[in-house]
Scaffold this active site. Structure first.
Site, PDB file in Angstrom:
ATOM      1  N   GLU A 106       1.732  -6.414  -5.128  1.00 20.84           N
ATOM      2  CA  GLU A 106       1.203  -5.483  -6.595  1.00 20.84           C
ATOM      3  C   GLU A 106       2.624  -4.803  -6.992  1.00 20.84           C
ATOM      4  OE1 GLU A 106      -2.488  -3.583  -6.376  1.00 20.84           O
ATOM      5  OE2 GLU A 106      -1.670  -1.840  -7.342  1.00 20.84           O
ATOM      6  N   ASP A 108       0.897  -0.987  -0.094  1.00 19.99           N
ATOM      7  CA  ASP A 108      -0.155  -0.004  -0.079  1.00 19.99           C
ATOM      8  C   ASP A 108       0.935   1.058   0.056  1.00 19.99           C
ATOM      9  OD1 ASP A 108      -2.603  -1.582   0.366  1.00 19.99           O
ATOM     10  OD2 ASP A 108      -1.449  -2.008   2.342  1.00 19.99           O
TER      11      ASP A 108
HETATM   12  O1  TRH Z   1       4.227  -5.943   0.649  1.00 20.42           O
HETATM   13  P1  TRH Z   1       3.339  -6.755  -0.135  1.00 20.42           P
HETATM   14  O2  TRH Z   1       2.847  -7.885   0.039  1.00 20.42           O
HETATM   15  O3  TRH Z   1       2.271  -5.663  -0.359  1.00 20.42           O
HETATM   16  C1  TRH Z   1       0.875  -6.256  -0.513  1.00 20.42           C
HETATM   17  C2  TRH Z   1       0.216  -5.985  -2.124  1.00 20.42           C
HETATM   18  O4  TRH Z   1       0.200  -4.731  -2.404  1.00 20.42           O
HETATM   19  C3  TRH Z   1      -1.011  -6.479  -2.062  1.00 20.42           C
HETATM   20  O5  TRH Z   1      -1.597  -6.229  -3.510  1.00 20.42           O
HETATM   21  C4  TRH Z   1      -1.892  -6.024  -1.061  1.00 20.42           C
HETATM   22  O6  TRH Z   1      -3.231  -6.382  -0.832  1.00 20.42           O
HETATM   23  C5  TRH Z   1      -1.340  -5.935   0.470  1.00 20.42           C
HETATM   24  O7  TRH Z   1       0.101  -5.584   0.378  1.00 20.42           O
HETATM   25  C6  TRH Z   1      -1.936  -5.360   1.436  1.00 20.42           C
HETATM   26  O8  TRH Z   1       4.068  -6.723  -1.955  1.00 20.42           O
HETATM   27  P2  TRH Z   1       4.360  -5.731  -2.588  1.00 20.42           P
HETATM   28  O9  TRH Z   1       3.020  -4.943  -3.342  1.00 20.42           O
HETATM   29  O10 TRH Z   1       5.345  -6.188  -3.767  1.00 20.42           O
HETATM   30  O11 TRH Z   1       5.090  -4.375  -2.034  1.00 20.42           O
HETATM   31  C7  TRH Z   1       6.349  -4.634  -1.368  1.00 20.42           C
HETATM   32  C8  TRH Z   1       7.124  -3.400  -1.583  1.00 20.42           C
HETATM   33  O12 TRH Z   1       8.341  -3.221  -0.602  1.00 20.42           O
HETATM   34  C9  TRH Z   1       7.416  -2.943  -2.882  1.00 20.42           C
HETATM   35  O13 TRH Z   1       7.237  -1.309  -3.075  1.00 20.42           O
HETATM   36  C10 TRH Z   1       8.920  -3.095  -2.661  1.00 20.42           C
HETATM   37  C11 TRH Z   1       9.225  -2.605  -1.448  1.00 20.42           C
HETATM   38  N1  TRH Z   1      10.494  -3.567  -0.822  1.00 20.42           N
HETATM   39  C12 TRH Z   1      11.513  -2.870  -0.728  1.00 20.42           C
HETATM   40  O14 TRH Z   1      11.468  -1.664  -0.445  1.00 20.42           O
HETATM   41  N2  TRH Z   1      12.634  -3.504  -0.088  1.00 20.42           N
HETATM   42  C13 TRH Z   1      12.796  -4.628   0.122  1.00 20.42           C
HETATM   43  O15 TRH Z   1      14.032  -5.351   0.325  1.00 20.42           O
HETATM   44  C14 TRH Z   1      11.763  -5.627  -0.691  1.00 20.42           C
HETATM   45  C15 TRH Z   1      11.845  -7.031  -0.516  1.00 20.42           C
HETATM   46  C16 TRH Z   1      10.621  -4.978  -0.921  1.00 20.42           C
END
Ligand code: TRH
Length: 378
Positions: free
Chosen positions: A273, A17
């Site tokens: 996402e 989010d």
């Molecule tokens: O963290 P998420 O599982 O977020 C999810 C999805 O948005 C999902 O659709 C929603 O319903 C739920 O949250 C509530 O996965 P996502 O979307 O890939 O987000 C991870 C974020 O973290 C992304 O912006 C990348 C960031 N990230 C870092 O900044 N550093 C890291 O080391 C990693 C592994 C990720």
């Protein structure tokens, strides 16, 4: 025209989010010269992806975006010209009342979750009148096809990606304390949910014919791997060697650094996402762990994307992708054959991903579409 934007972000769980809202806020401010306030109800979560965030500060400005702590008891605030309610997070009642008081009603947009399902284009842009007040909110659906809201993508993304070469990749790895590439090695980044068959996959990788470097930022996967090898949980850094497999557990990275990790690896396991979209911009073969929903509702979403994405991919490669993604999301067991068939498609997948990205690049990005939509309304 410079307008004021308020983006409201409630962190339900994880980082997606705030990950999406932060990227959008930056793009509006930097690329469209908009004045942006980002309201976030969980600054600790935010600080994970952006360490500059002071989780104690109610108000701070970072990279030209005003970041406000969204407290239960909402402070009196003059609403902006454009209001984004991210992922149906529900605006504070007090703020909605203030919107009513404005001489001109703000443009109110509900930014929805990303999906490749065909109904998205039907619902994208639909107005929804408020049941009690003379306010209308519009549903804005990000998406992969014309008629959707598009994807988050920075204007300079392609230039930066093209400039990222072996030397910059090596420099990035050094900076992160990661080892030099061994001859014939494949590098994999791993970010996933509890549902993924991590232990099974570790076994599969350890039987690889070539050396494998598995890079795992702190979190669910790192904890499960640490437990598997009797290491202490929640470690920020660990090195595990197991047959042909080297595992590097590394600290959770700043979001901009994570993007570089995706560019540097040969295969990316992503989830949710935002990392899912970033993996597509990285061009490398990727495996999506979809956010699991009740009663398996996520399967339609996953298969809708697979259908769209694998169009034009040779049949053998398309089946390999489907088998790998289904295995990773636990539709069936993941085994050596499934992984090896997928990994063997590296070259066709790179070619296909270039075509896929080129197609996506022909469309406007999400931030530009939002700016255009808001401009037309005001
Ligand atoms: O963290 P998420 O599982 O977020 C999810 C999805 O948005 C999902 O659709 C929603 O319903 C739920 O949250 C509530 O996965 P996502 O979307 O890939 O987000 C991870 C974020 O973290 C992304 O912006 C990348 C960031 N990230 C870092 O900044 N550093 C890291 O080391 C990693 C592994 C990720």
């Amino acid at each position: 025209m410079r307008r004021q934007w308020d983006i409201f972000c409630a962190v339900i769980d994880n980082f997606g989010d705030i990950g999406v809202c932060w990227r959008l806020a930056k793009q509006l401010a930097h690329e469209h010269d908009q004045s942006v306030r980002l309201w976030v109800d969980n600054l600790v979560s935010f600080a994970n992806i952006l360490p500059d965030v002071n989780s104690q500060a109610r108000y701070q400005i970072i990279q030209c975006v005003e970041i406000c702590y969204w407290q239960q008891l909402f402070v009196e605030t003059e609403p902006a010209d454009v209001v984004i309610e991210a992922f149906a997070c529900e605006l504070p009642e007090k703020y909605v009342m203030a919107m009513l008081q404005k001489e001109r009603n703000p443009v109110w947009i509900n930014l929805e979750y990303l999906s490749a399902e065909p109904w998205v284009t039907e619902y994208h842009g639909l107005p929804s009148p408020h049941p009690r007040f003379s306010l209308t909110k519009t549903f804005f659906f990000p998406g992969f096809v014309p008629g959707s809201g598009g994807l988050l993508r920075e204007k300079d993304f392609l230039a930066r990606h093209d400039a990222f070469n072996q030397a910059t990749e090596r420099e990035f790895f050094q900076r992160k304390g990661l080892p030099e590439r061994k001859a014939g090695e494949i590098r994999i980044s791993l970010f996933c949910y509890q549902s993924a068959p991590i232990e099974n996959f570790i076994q599969v990788l350890s039987e690889s014919t070539v050396p494998v470097l598995l890079i795992v930022p702190q979190g669910i996967a790192a904890d499960r791997i640490a437990a598997l090898f009797n290491h202490a949980p929640c470690q920020a850094k660990a090195l595990i060697n197991y047959k042909r497999l080297t595992i590097e557990i590394i600290p959770f990275m700043e979001q901009t650094e994570y993007d570089l990790l995706l560019w540097s690896c040969d295969f990316n396991f992503v989830r949710g996402e935002d990392s899912f979209v970033r993996a597509q911009w990285a061009i490398k073969p990727f495996i999506w762990n979809i956010y699991p929903q009740h009663e398996g509702a996520h399967w339609d979403k996953l298969d809708a994307f697979l259908t769209l994405y694998t169009t034009g991919l040779p049949v053998k490669a398309a089946s390999a992708v489907q088998a790998m993604w289904h295995g990773w999301n636990e539709k069936h067991e993941l085994n050596n054959l499934i992984w090896e068939s997928f990994a063997a498609c590296y070259e066709p997948l790179i070619q296909h991903n270039k075509n896929w990205t080129n197609q996506l690049l022909k469309r406007e990005d999400l931030a530009s579409n939002l700016v255009q939509f808001a401009g037309n309304q005001l």
